[in-house]
Design a protein around this motif. Structure first.
Motif, mmCIF file in Angstrom:
data_model
loop_
_atom_site.group_PDB
_atom_site.id
_atom_site.type_symbol
_atom_site.label_atom_id
_atom_site.label_comp_id
_atom_site.label_asym_id
_atom_site.label_seq_id
_atom_site.Cartn_x
_atom_site.Cartn_y
_atom_site.Cartn_z
ATOM 1 N N GLY A 154 0.825 -1.201 0.000
ATOM 2 C CA GLY A 154 0.000 0.000 0.000
ATOM 3 C C GLY A 154 0.860 1.254 0.000
ATOM 4 O O GLY A 154 2.052 1.218 0.307
ATOM 5 N N VAL A 155 0.251 2.377 -0.351
ATOM 6 C CA VAL A 155 1.005 3.619 -0.542
ATOM 7 C C VAL A 155 0.519 4.710 0.407
ATOM 8 O O VAL A 155 -0.687 4.917 0.575
ATOM 9 C CB VAL A 155 0.889 4.113 -2.000
ATOM 10 C CG1 VAL A 155 1.670 5.416 -2.190
ATOM 11 C CG2 VAL A 155 1.408 3.055 -2.962
ATOM 12 N N LEU A 156 1.485 5.392 1.008
ATOM 13 C CA LEU A 156 1.238 6.554 1.862
ATOM 14 C C LEU A 156 1.666 7.778 1.082
ATOM 15 O O LEU A 156 2.827 7.902 0.669
ATOM 16 C CB LEU A 156 2.038 6.414 3.149
ATOM 17 C CG LEU A 156 1.990 7.539 4.183
ATOM 18 C CD1 LEU A 156 0.566 7.849 4.607
ATOM 19 C CD2 LEU A 156 2.844 7.173 5.390
ATOM 20 N N ARG A 157 0.739 8.695 0.825
ATOM 21 C CA ARG A 157 1.004 9.873 -0.007
ATOM 22 C C ARG A 157 0.913 11.149 0.831
ATOM 23 O O ARG A 157 0.015 11.293 1.659
ATOM 24 C CB ARG A 157 0.005 9.964 -1.160
ATOM 25 C CG ARG A 157 0.004 8.759 -2.082
ATOM 26 C CD ARG A 157 -0.901 8.990 -3.288
ATOM 27 N NE ARG A 157 -0.983 7.801 -4.124
ATOM 28 C CZ ARG A 157 -0.074 7.456 -5.029
ATOM 29 N NH1 ARG A 157 0.979 8.239 -5.227
ATOM 30 N NH2 ARG A 157 -0.216 6.359 -5.755
ATOM 31 N N PHE A 158 1.825 12.080 0.540
ATOM 32 C CA PHE A 158 1.848 13.375 1.205
ATOM 33 C C PHE A 158 1.898 14.492 0.173
ATOM 34 O O PHE A 158 2.436 14.315 -0.925
ATOM 35 C CB PHE A 158 3.098 13.525 2.091
ATOM 36 C CG PHE A 158 3.252 12.499 3.158
ATOM 37 C CD1 PHE A 158 2.667 12.679 4.410
ATOM 38 C CD2 PHE A 158 3.999 11.355 2.944
ATOM 39 C CE1 PHE A 158 2.825 11.739 5.402
ATOM 40 C CE2 PHE A 158 4.167 10.408 3.944
ATOM 41 C CZ PHE A 158 3.573 10.601 5.174
ATOM 42 N N ALA A 159 1.386 15.642 0.557
ATOM 43 C CA ALA A 159 1.595 16.875 -0.201
ATOM 44 C C ALA A 159 1.574 18.035 0.792
ATOM 45 O O ALA A 159 0.766 18.050 1.720
ATOM 46 C CB ALA A 159 0.522 17.071 -1.268
ATOM 47 N N THR A 160 2.472 18.989 0.601
ATOM 48 C CA THR A 160 2.508 20.176 1.456
ATOM 49 C C THR A 160 3.115 21.335 0.688
ATOM 50 O O THR A 160 3.895 21.129 -0.247
ATOM 51 C CB THR A 160 3.308 19.914 2.746
ATOM 52 O OG1 THR A 160 3.283 21.092 3.559
ATOM 53 C CG2 THR A 160 4.753 19.546 2.447
#
Length: 221
Positions: A154-160
């Motif tokens: 599974g994938v953990l995605r971030f954006a900031t």
């Protein structure tokens, strides 16, 4: 909340909001609380969890464009949940549910282990003042709780749009033994499944670069 948002809870919560047994606080999750995706959505499908869904712009867009997937919005601010319900109802969405709860407790307790295909953390509060940075969500314990909730692969995605927070996220995740980078170079390419929201446009207009990160859950031993 506005009158319309109050009505959203009165008229739509039974359809969209998952009732969670509480511990001490209003947004806590009782240690015995469990969430059964197949029962809630009436099917078995990939589950995508957005942490801090705000007013729901990103997850509404994703749920509309990916009807074969199920989506769970996690948020503590009732006005944002109300706005999300109103838009979900207008779109006729059947693959979206909401939880009013603290994100770490959802990942640690409510979700079955390995049940999420993706976890999204888009534009979390940067707590940009030095005295407040300790309140940031993405710290080493968060990597551990996210690893529990995600399936292998599974994938953990971030954006900031805050550079120092992006650097902190990358440092935390690079050091997390349960994860490996799902990108090459300094930063991940912009995630195409993330709707371009007014919030993101506002950050870009102020000259802040938007940085994405993506990490894949390593197989459990």
């Amino acid at each position: 909340m506005s009158d319309a948002q109050e009505r959203a809870f009165d008229e739509l919560a039974d359809r969209f909001v998952i009732e969670v047994p509480r511990a001490a606080a209003a947004t806590s999750v009782h240690a015995d609380a469990r969430f059964d995706p197949a029962s809630v959505y009436g099917r078995t499908a990939p589950l995508i969890v957005e942490i801090g869904s705000g007013q729901g712009h990103a997850i509404i867009s994703a749920a509309r464009s990916r009807p074969g997937d199920d989506f769970l919005a996690v948020e503590v601010f009732r006005a944002g949940l109300a706005r999300t319900m109103l838009d979900a109802d207008r779109e006729g969405l059947r693959n979206l549910r909401l939880v009013e709860a603290n994100a770490p407790e959802v990942l640690e307790t409510l979700l079955p282990e390995g049940s999420a295909d993706e976890v999204w953390v888009f534009f979390p509060d940067p707590w940009h003042k030095n005295k407040h940075t300790k309140r940031r969500l993405v710290k080493p314990p968060f990597a551990e709780t996210a690893a529990r909730a995600l399936r292998d692969g599974g994938v953990l995605r971030f954006a900031t749009d805050w550079e120092d927070y992006a650097l902190q996220m990358r440092e935390v995740m690079d050091a997390a033994p349960a994860f490996e980078r799902d990108f090459a170079g300094e930063w991940a390419p912009r995630f195409g499944g993330r709707a371009l929201t007014a919030f993101e446009r506002k950050g870009a207009a102020r000259g802040r670069d938007i940085r994405d990160l993506a990490y894949r859950r390593r197989p459990r031993a």
